[in-house]
Design a protein around this motif. Structure first.
Motif, mmCIF file in Angstrom:
data_model
loop_
_atom_site.group_PDB
_atom_site.id
_atom_site.type_symbol
_atom_site.label_atom_id
_atom_site.label_comp_id
_atom_site.label_asym_id
_atom_site.label_seq_id
_atom_site.Cartn_x
_atom_site.Cartn_y
_atom_site.Cartn_z
ATOM 1 N N VAL A 133 -52.909 -37.975 88.284
ATOM 2 C CA VAL A 133 -52.068 -37.096 87.567
ATOM 3 C C VAL A 133 -50.674 -37.463 88.102
ATOM 4 N N LYS A 134 -49.744 -38.095 87.433
ATOM 5 C CA LYS A 134 -48.228 -38.496 87.844
ATOM 6 C C LYS A 134 -46.881 -37.353 87.299
ATOM 7 N N THR A 135 -47.332 -36.758 86.326
ATOM 8 C CA THR A 135 -46.206 -35.676 85.991
ATOM 9 C C THR A 135 -47.097 -34.499 85.547
ATOM 10 N N ASP A 137 -46.262 -33.055 82.835
ATOM 11 C CA ASP A 137 -46.618 -33.144 81.394
ATOM 12 C C ASP A 137 -47.779 -33.643 81.134
ATOM 13 N N GLU A 138 -48.576 -34.286 81.915
ATOM 14 C CA GLU A 138 -50.063 -34.650 81.755
ATOM 15 C C GLU A 138 -50.943 -33.715 81.789
ATOM 16 N N LEU A 139 -50.452 -32.439 82.464
ATOM 17 C CA LEU A 139 -51.434 -31.352 82.571
ATOM 18 C C LEU A 139 -51.179 -30.438 81.293
ATOM 19 N N HIS A 140 -50.315 -30.706 80.266
ATOM 20 C CA HIS A 140 -50.461 -29.969 79.172
ATOM 21 C C HIS A 140 -51.640 -29.790 78.414
ATOM 22 N N LYS A 142 -54.474 -28.351 79.810
ATOM 23 C CA LYS A 142 -55.180 -28.226 80.811
ATOM 24 C C LYS A 142 -55.336 -26.796 81.509
ATOM 25 N N ASP A 208 -42.351 -33.347 90.993
ATOM 26 C CA ASP A 208 -41.568 -33.073 89.709
ATOM 27 C C ASP A 208 -40.291 -32.437 90.407
#
Length: 257
Positions: A133-135, A137-140, A142, A208
């Motif tokens: 996971v780099k940002t 936003d990728e966890l939205h 989750k 972040d």
């Protein structure tokens, strides 16, 4: 680093219902008369406060509170209590102060006064190592773990982008992250860094720059300028003579002021 929460009606009602005399009297005289400073903290926020194998509350906040009491020439009485009711307990007189890594917010200033700040911290997002996971936003969408009542919970809910799972403390939250029961956790950065270093937990930060940072203060009841001044003087002296730095290095491994 504890931080911003929505105040319950209990806190508001407790503030309104305090007797006039109690609200106007300065607590410093009561502390000196009792010979003790009653310090509240959660006891579930290592390395700032936690219960050791001897069932004693220890940690950075415990040592800071104990040292402030010493400089006020009284004994420290450490009280562990649930974080989600800790301000209500202060307002209603169960203890004299909260030295529990509480962030200074405008909302909290409506209920209590603050001494300090005595350190700065910030929120960070952590995932299981190798999650790629780099940002943030990728966890939205989750599942994200947060500690109930802390700033992390408010921040995560304000994003309106995650499924939220709440926990009573950091250790169980990190266990669930490692076991894959949550996709990420949002927490104050310093205690997680310490936990990772001590346990070699397979956890890494998602960097972040948008994550909030905040001042951490010592809460006291409103209308107590003498107690506030005495505690601020003790804190300033600790920072000037090296005592604060020694406590910080002992528990955090660096000076966090």
């Amino acid at each position: 680093m504890r931080l911003n929460r929505v105040f319950s009606a209990l806190v508001v009602a407790a503030t309104i219902c305090l007797p006039f005399t109690a609200a106007q009297a300065d607590d410093l005289q009561q502390v000196e008369k009792a010979g003790k400073l009653s310090v509240a903290l959660s006891g579930a926020f290592p390395p700032f406060s936690f219960v050791d194998e001897n069932n004693q509350a220890v940690g950075f906040d415990v040592d800071i509170g104990t040292e402030i009491a010493k400089r006020l020439k009284v004994e420290a009485n450490i009280v562990t209590t649930a974080w989600d009711g800790i301000i209500a307990g202060l307002v209603t007189g169960r203890y004299d102060t909260i030295i529990g890594s509480m962030s200074i917010t405008e909302e909290r200033k409506k209920a209590v006064d603050f001494v300090g700040p005595y350190y700065r911290s910030g929120l960070a997002v952590f995932v299981k190592k190798g999650a790629a996971v780099k940002t943030v936003d990728e966890l939205h969408g989750k599942t994200v773990g947060v500690t109930l009542g802390e700033a992390a919970e408010k921040w995560a809910r304000d994003q309106n982008a995650f499924e939220i799972r709440t926990y009573k403390g950091l250790p169980e939250m990190l266990l669930d992250l490692g076991a894959g029961r949550v996709d990420a956790v949002v927490a104050d950065d310093v205690p997680v860094f310490v936990a990772i270093a001590k346990s070699e937990a397979p956890v890494e930060q998602v960097k972040d720059d948008r994550m909030p940072r905040y001042d951490i203060g010592i809460a006291i009841r409103k209308g107590n300028p003498e107690l506030a001044a005495a505690m601020q003087k003790a804190l300033d002296e600790m920072m000037a003579d090296g005592t604060y730095e020694a406590i910080s290095n002992k528990w955090i491994g660096q000076d966090i002021r």
